[in-house]
Design an enzyme around this catalytic site. Structure first.
Site, PDB file in Angstrom:
ATOM      1  N   ASP A   1      12.756 -11.018  11.230  1.00  0.00           N
ATOM      2  CA  ASP A   1      12.198 -12.315  11.366  1.00  0.00           C
ATOM      3  C   ASP A   1      11.087 -12.518  10.276  1.00  0.00           C
ATOM      4  O   ASP A   1       9.873 -12.668  10.979  1.00  0.00           O
ATOM      5  CB  ASP A   1      12.049 -12.597  12.743  1.00  0.00           C
ATOM      6  CG  ASP A   1      10.766 -11.743  13.418  1.00  0.00           C
ATOM      7  OD1 ASP A   1      10.689 -10.823  12.912  1.00  0.00           O
ATOM      8  OD2 ASP A   1      10.069 -12.234  14.490  1.00  0.00           O
TER       9      ASP A   1
ATOM     10  N   ASP B   1       6.880  -1.757   4.069  1.00  0.00           N
ATOM     11  CA  ASP B   1       7.615  -2.738   3.950  1.00  0.00           C
ATOM     12  C   ASP B   1       8.952  -2.532   5.076  1.00  0.00           C
ATOM     13  O   ASP B   1       9.376  -1.668   4.965  1.00  0.00           O
ATOM     14  CB  ASP B   1       8.307  -3.232   2.731  1.00  0.00           C
ATOM     15  CG  ASP B   1       8.975  -4.092   2.557  1.00  0.00           C
ATOM     16  OD1 ASP B   1      10.383  -3.691   2.457  1.00  0.00           O
ATOM     17  OD2 ASP B   1       8.909  -5.402   2.601  1.00  0.00           O
ATOM     18  N   GLY B   2       8.909  -3.396   6.072  1.00  0.00           N
ATOM     19  CA  GLY B   2      10.034  -3.370   6.868  1.00  0.00           C
ATOM     20  C   GLY B   2      11.532  -3.403   6.302  1.00  0.00           C
ATOM     21  O   GLY B   2      12.441  -2.560   6.619  1.00  0.00           O
TER      22      GLY B   2
END
Length: 285
Positions: free
Chosen positions: A164, A143-144
C-alpha cells in the site's frame, strides 16, 4: 516517498477497508497450525495518535473509523476489525489508530514471521521500537518492493504480502504491477493484498485491470477486487480521493462472503454523498 506521512490519513475510510480485509485474511491464515509470513512493503509507523497534530489537521478519521466506534449493529467481520481498534485503545476512548503492523501484531501468533519495511526515517524508528520485542520479526528501512525478491517464497510456503504505497508518485503504479508479477513468479499461491486510491487519474483507473491480467496469468486461486466509493469529485480539477480499492490475489475462499456482508454497511456509514457505492467482483481459477 520520504515526505509522505500516513499519520495525516490515519483511520480514514481507506484504512477501514484495507484493515478490514487484512484482519480477515490474517485470521484465516491463523486457522492452520503451520506458521505463515506477512511481508508489509510500506508499513508506516505501526500506530498513530488520533489526537495528534497530523491526524487533527485533516480529521479524516471523523469520516472513517470514528463512524464505526459506537456502532452496535456491525456485521461480524467489521466487529472483528473494530475489536482490534478497541484493543489499541485501552481506556475505551478512540485516541489511537493501529496501522497495518499494529493490526498484524494483535492477530499474528508468536511463531508467525513478520517482515515490515518503511523508508521514512522517523516512522521507521517508531516502528522499530514498537515491534522490538516481537519474535520472528524484522523491521527494515529498505525499499519494500525490492525486498520481496529475497522474501519470497517464505520458508513455510504460506505467506501474505501487503502493498500500500502512497501513490504520490505515479511511478508507484508501475512498481506495484512489477512487484506483483515478480512475486507471483516466485510464489504463485501467495496471498497478495494491493491497496490503491480511487482517483480521476488514468494510472489509478487502469491498475485493477492490469492486476487482473497478472493474476489470471499466474495466480493459483484467482482474485478478488473490492472498491468503496464514498465521495464525489472534490474540486473542478478532478483532484481528491473518491474512495479506494483492494485487489486480493489468491484470496481466502471466505473473503467474498465476508465483504458481501460488510460493503453495504460501509456505504451507509462512510458514504459522504447519495451516490456512494461499492464494487465487489471475484474470479476463481
Amino acid at each position: 516517498m520520504l515526505a509522505y506521512r500516513h499519520a495525516f490519513h490515519a483511520g480514514n475510510h481507506a484504512d477501514v477497508l484495507k484493515h478490514l480485509i487484512l484482519t480477515q485474511v490474517l485470521r484465516y491464515m491463523g486457522e492452520k497450525d503451520k506458521p505463515y509470513t506477512l511481508v508489509d512493503t510500506h508499513a508506516g509507523a505501526g500506530g498513530y495518535s488520533i489526537e495528534g497534530q497530523y491526524a487533527q489537521k485533516k480529521g479524516e478519521y471523523v469520516q472513517g473509523v470514528s463512524r464505526l466506534w459506537d456502532a452496535k449493529d456491525l456485521p461480524a467481520p467489521l466487529a472483528n476489525y473494530m475489536e482490534l481498534v478497541r484493543a489499541f485503545n485501552t481506556d475505551g476512548q478512540l485516541r489511537q489508530y493501529p496501522g497495518s503492523p499494529g493490526i498484524a501484531n494483535l492477530i499474528m501468533r508468536e511463531e508467525d514471521r513478520l517482515r515490515v519495511h518503511e523508508l521514512h526515517p522517523t516512522d521507521f524508528r517508531i516502528l522499530e521500537t514498537y515491534l522490538s520485542t516481537r519474535p520472528h520479526t524484522q523491521v527494515s528501512d529498505k525499499d519494500g518492493f525490492a525486498a520481496l525478491r529475497a522474501e519470497l517464497p517464505p520458508p513455510s510456503r504460506r505467506g501474505v504480502v501487503l502493498m500500500d504505497p502512497s501513490y504520490e508518485l505515479k511511478t508507484d503504479y508501475a512498481k506495484v504491477l512489477t512487484a506483483v508479477r515478480e512475486g507471483l513468479e516466485r510464489f504463485a499461491d501467495g496471498v497478495f493484498l494491493i491497496w490503491y486510491p480511487q482517483l480521476q487519474l488514468l494510472e489509478s483507473a487502469q491498475l485493477a485491470q492490469r492486476l487482473k491480467a497478472a493474476a489470471d496469468a499466474s495466480a493459483k486461486k484467482g482474485w478478488l477486487h473490492v472498491r468503496l466509493t464514498v465521495q464525489q469529485q472534490s474540486d473542478i480539477r478532478g483532484f481528491g480521493m473518491l474512495g479506494s480499492g483492494m485487489f486480493v490475489i489468491n484470496p481466502p475462499f471466505t473473503l467474498h462472503d465476508d465483504l458481501q456482508a460488510c460493503m453495504p454497511y460501509l456505504v451507509d456509514k462512510l458514504g459522504q454523498y447519495d451516490g456512494a457505492n461499492f464494487l465487489l467482483e471475484q474470479r476463481s481459477s
